[in-house]
Design a protein around this motif. Structure first.
Motif, mmCIF file in Angstrom:
data_model
loop_
_atom_site.group_PDB
_atom_site.id
_atom_site.type_symbol
_atom_site.label_atom_id
_atom_site.label_comp_id
_atom_site.label_asym_id
_atom_site.label_seq_id
_atom_site.Cartn_x
_atom_site.Cartn_y
_atom_site.Cartn_z
ATOM 1 N N VAL A 1 0.739 -1.250 0.206
ATOM 2 C CA VAL A 1 -0.082 0.032 -0.254
ATOM 3 C C VAL A 1 0.903 1.233 0.100
ATOM 4 O O VAL A 1 0.537 2.109 -0.836
ATOM 5 C CB VAL A 1 -0.859 0.080 1.286
ATOM 6 N N VAL B 1 2.315 2.030 -3.448
ATOM 7 C CA VAL B 1 1.520 2.603 -4.535
ATOM 8 C C VAL B 1 1.075 3.984 -4.032
ATOM 9 O O VAL B 1 0.793 4.873 -4.850
ATOM 10 C CB VAL B 1 0.018 1.872 -4.596
ATOM 11 N N LEU B 2 0.944 4.090 -2.700
ATOM 12 C CA LEU B 2 0.626 5.381 -2.226
ATOM 13 C C LEU B 2 1.669 6.465 -2.501
ATOM 14 O O LEU B 2 1.215 7.885 -2.716
ATOM 15 C CB LEU B 2 0.688 5.563 -0.532
ATOM 16 N N ASN C 1 0.757 8.579 -5.485
ATOM 17 C CA ASN C 1 -0.472 8.906 -5.280
ATOM 18 C C ASN C 1 -0.673 10.042 -4.240
ATOM 19 O O ASN C 1 -1.490 10.507 -3.653
ATOM 20 C CB ASN C 1 -1.780 8.076 -4.756
ATOM 21 N N ALA D 1 -3.612 6.252 2.974
ATOM 22 C CA ALA D 1 -4.381 5.651 1.868
ATOM 23 C C ALA D 1 -5.573 5.894 1.806
ATOM 24 O O ALA D 1 -6.134 6.096 0.702
ATOM 25 C CB ALA D 1 -3.878 3.973 2.083
ATOM 26 N N PHE E 1 -6.958 7.450 -1.769
ATOM 27 C CA PHE E 1 -7.708 6.645 -2.563
ATOM 28 C C PHE E 1 -8.906 7.208 -2.924
ATOM 29 O O PHE E 1 -9.763 7.177 -3.857
ATOM 30 C CB PHE E 1 -8.097 5.304 -1.781
ATOM 31 N N ILE F 1 -9.515 -0.871 -1.566
ATOM 32 C CA ILE F 1 -8.053 -0.311 -1.579
ATOM 33 C C ILE F 1 -7.197 -1.565 -2.000
ATOM 34 O O ILE F 1 -6.223 -1.260 -2.938
ATOM 35 C CB ILE F 1 -7.624 0.430 -0.392
ATOM 36 N N SER F 2 -7.255 -2.537 -1.214
ATOM 37 C CA SER F 2 -6.210 -3.659 -1.268
ATOM 38 C C SER F 2 -6.401 -4.275 -2.697
ATOM 39 O O SER F 2 -5.405 -4.531 -3.703
ATOM 40 C CB SER F 2 -6.588 -4.620 -0.316
ATOM 41 N N THR G 1 -7.734 -3.097 -5.446
ATOM 42 C CA THR G 1 -7.641 -1.993 -6.650
ATOM 43 C C THR G 1 -6.038 -1.874 -6.741
ATOM 44 O O THR G 1 -5.644 -1.681 -7.992
ATOM 45 C CB THR G 1 -8.425 -0.594 -6.423
ATOM 46 N N TRP G 2 -5.552 -1.518 -5.606
ATOM 47 C CA TRP G 2 -4.177 -0.851 -5.701
ATOM 48 C C TRP G 2 -2.981 -2.013 -6.018
ATOM 49 O O TRP G 2 -1.972 -1.853 -6.532
ATOM 50 C CB TRP G 2 -3.959 -0.349 -4.487
#
Length: 495
Positions: free
Chosen positions: A220, A223-224, A227, A305, A309, A334-335, A337-338
């Motif tokens: 996470v 990916v964060l 973003n 996150a 998100f 979140i889990s 999708t990311w």
């Protein structure tokens, strides 16, 4: 973006700088034999590798708090980042380290015995009851959520493209809802983890669960980092962003919502479990202080996150309303999708293991606390069953209460327990005559006293008093406690 990165670096720096200070204040003795050696019984007192103890301690204290609590706390705005960072470094990690080291130094005793030694026999009896209540409450709370998660994943993977379950699954569902089958399964696991020696289940499987939970956090975070633009900065203001800001002020509501990700009294009930397995006092800081900092990082990641998100604090609030105020839905989205299907599956396993590995050790701690004050030796299975069965029966009864009510009382009870622990640690440091070192626990003790008293006076599940009156009562109680401590300190200085 800058706010999040600074907060992340501050947490890591806090471990090396402030953690070293707290360790020096306590005064470790690497040559002192630990309870794992002097009281080895093959059940609860047993030396384990330090890396394994760290993962067990991390999972013991993590639960759903640093994930669900952080998401709910993020609704209040950037102030959540500040509480996670400062609360972890100066509050939660100090609380966990000193309570764990005191247990280690005193033969692996449970939290009520530590508090009673410092605050008196009357408080010890109160703590025994209060700790048992909280631990049984944790056992009940952390049965429902993992069972619901397992049910959701199970039905998702066995249903066909039209969402229809196989006939054999439907037959089980006709007898009893699937969630209840998994609740029974979780309870059976809890019973085994509570009764068997610490190295049989907890020592073997927790490292695997820990890797899953850490994988989720790292995934996470990765990916964060791409973003960051969606993350507001602290320079945007610390005002309350909660959609119900008029009835849910930041103080004390946010400090109760974000419990396990900053300060948690529950942790002090778990530290003695690992104090009974530690081979050397010098490992106390990486295990007790370090596990809490790791949990703070986990809470920080999920708080950020949730906002990234959904696009904004307003978007997060709308998302929560649409999902029925269930953080689980957001964690799942979140889990998947990311991290994709496989990564999302591993991440959700981490979310499942987090509450399970707190629930089983909570009930194990309850057994040990009850055995301590009843003076029942735990080396035989018969004696362990004698203590365990009533605890499980009470946990099953409490579980019938509405989950939202259970969670709110768990959150407050959790923080209230930290108040007792902080004050007992403050008395310990003053009694040891370590200069003004008691300030490292006195300040968080006073702060958490104001938080807990104000909350129970103001909150709907408390007395629902006027906010300013509630705050005044909280400040008054903290002041009274501070005066009592000052009198105590003056008395021991005269002696």
């Amino acid at each position: 973006m800058i706010t999040f990165l600074v907060a992340l670096v501050a947490l890591v720096a806090g471990y090396f700088l402030y953690g070293a200070l707290v360790e020096r204040v306590f005064g470790i003795d690497a040559s002192r034999p630990t309870p794992a050696i002097t009281k080895a019984d093959g059940v609860d007192y047993m030396p384990l590798p330090s890396w394994r103890i760290f993962l067990i301690q991390f999972l013991n204290i993590a639960g759903l708090g640093p994930i669900f609590g952080a998401i709910m706390g993020a609704l209040y705005g950037p102030a959540a980042y500040m509480w996670i960072v400062f609360g972890t470094i100066f509050g939660g990690a100090v609380h966990d380290y000193l309570s764990g080291m005191l247990s280690l130094r005193r033969g692996g005793v449970s939290l009520p015995e530590i508090v009673g030694d410092e605050l008196g026999n009357g408080v010890k009896q109160l703590m025994r009851i209060f700790s048992l209540f909280l631990l049984i409450l944790v056992g009940a709370v952390f049965v429902i959520n993992p069972a619901e998660l397992i049910t959701g994943i199970f039905t998702q993977y066995v249903a066909d493209d039209n969402g229809i379950l196989p006939a054999w699954v439907q037959s089980f569902n006709n007898i009893m809802p699937l969630t209840w089958w998994f609740i029974i399964l979780v309870f059976v696991y809890y019973l085994l983890a509570t009764l068997l020696p610490v190295d049989k289940i907890i020592g073997k499987f927790y490292p695997i669960f820990g890797v899953a939970l850490l994988f989720m956090a790292v995934g996470v975070l990765a990916v964060l980092l791409f973003n960051m633009d969606a993350l507001p900065e602290i320079t945007d203001g610390l005002h309350n962003r909660h959609p119900q800001a008029h009835s849910l002020p930041i103080f004390p509501m946010m400090f109760i919502s974000i419990a396990c990700g900053a300060v948690s009294g529950f942790h002090a009930t778990q530290s003695p479990l690992m104090a009974r397995c530690l081979k050397n006092e010098k490992m106390g800081r990486p295990i007790f202080y370090g596990a809490m900092v790791t949990e703070g990082v986990l809470a920080l990641i999920w708080a950020a996150a949730a906002v990234a998100f959904t696009g904004s604090y307003e978007g997060l609030a709308d998302y929560m309303v649409e999902s029925g105020n269930k953080p689980l839905v957001l964690v799942n989205d979140i889990s998947v999708t990311w991290l994709g299907a496989f990564g999302g599956f591993l991440a959700l396993l981490g979310v499942i293991f987090a509450p399970i590995t707190s629930g089983d050790t909570a009930l194990r701690s309850a057994r040990l606390i009850a055995a301590d004050f009843l003076h029942v030796d735990q080396s035989s299975m018969r004696n362990r069953l004698l203590i365990t069965i009533p605890i499980f029966v009470l946990s099953a009864i409490i579980m019938m209460i509405d989950f939202n009510i259970l969670w709110r009382y768990f959150a407050w009870s959790n923080q209230a327990l930290s108040v007792f622990t902080f004050w007992s640690l403050t008395v310990f440091l003053a009694r040891e005559r370590k200069g003004v070192s008691y300030l490292i626990t006195l300040i968080p003790a006073m702060f958490m006293t104001v938080v807990c008293v104000t909350y129970i006076m103001f909150a709907p599940e408390g007395l629902s008093l006027n906010y300013h009156l509630s705050l005044g009562i909280g400040l008054g109680v903290a002041t009274v406690f501070a005066v009592l401590f000052a009198c105590f300190k003056h008395r021991i200085e005269k002696k």
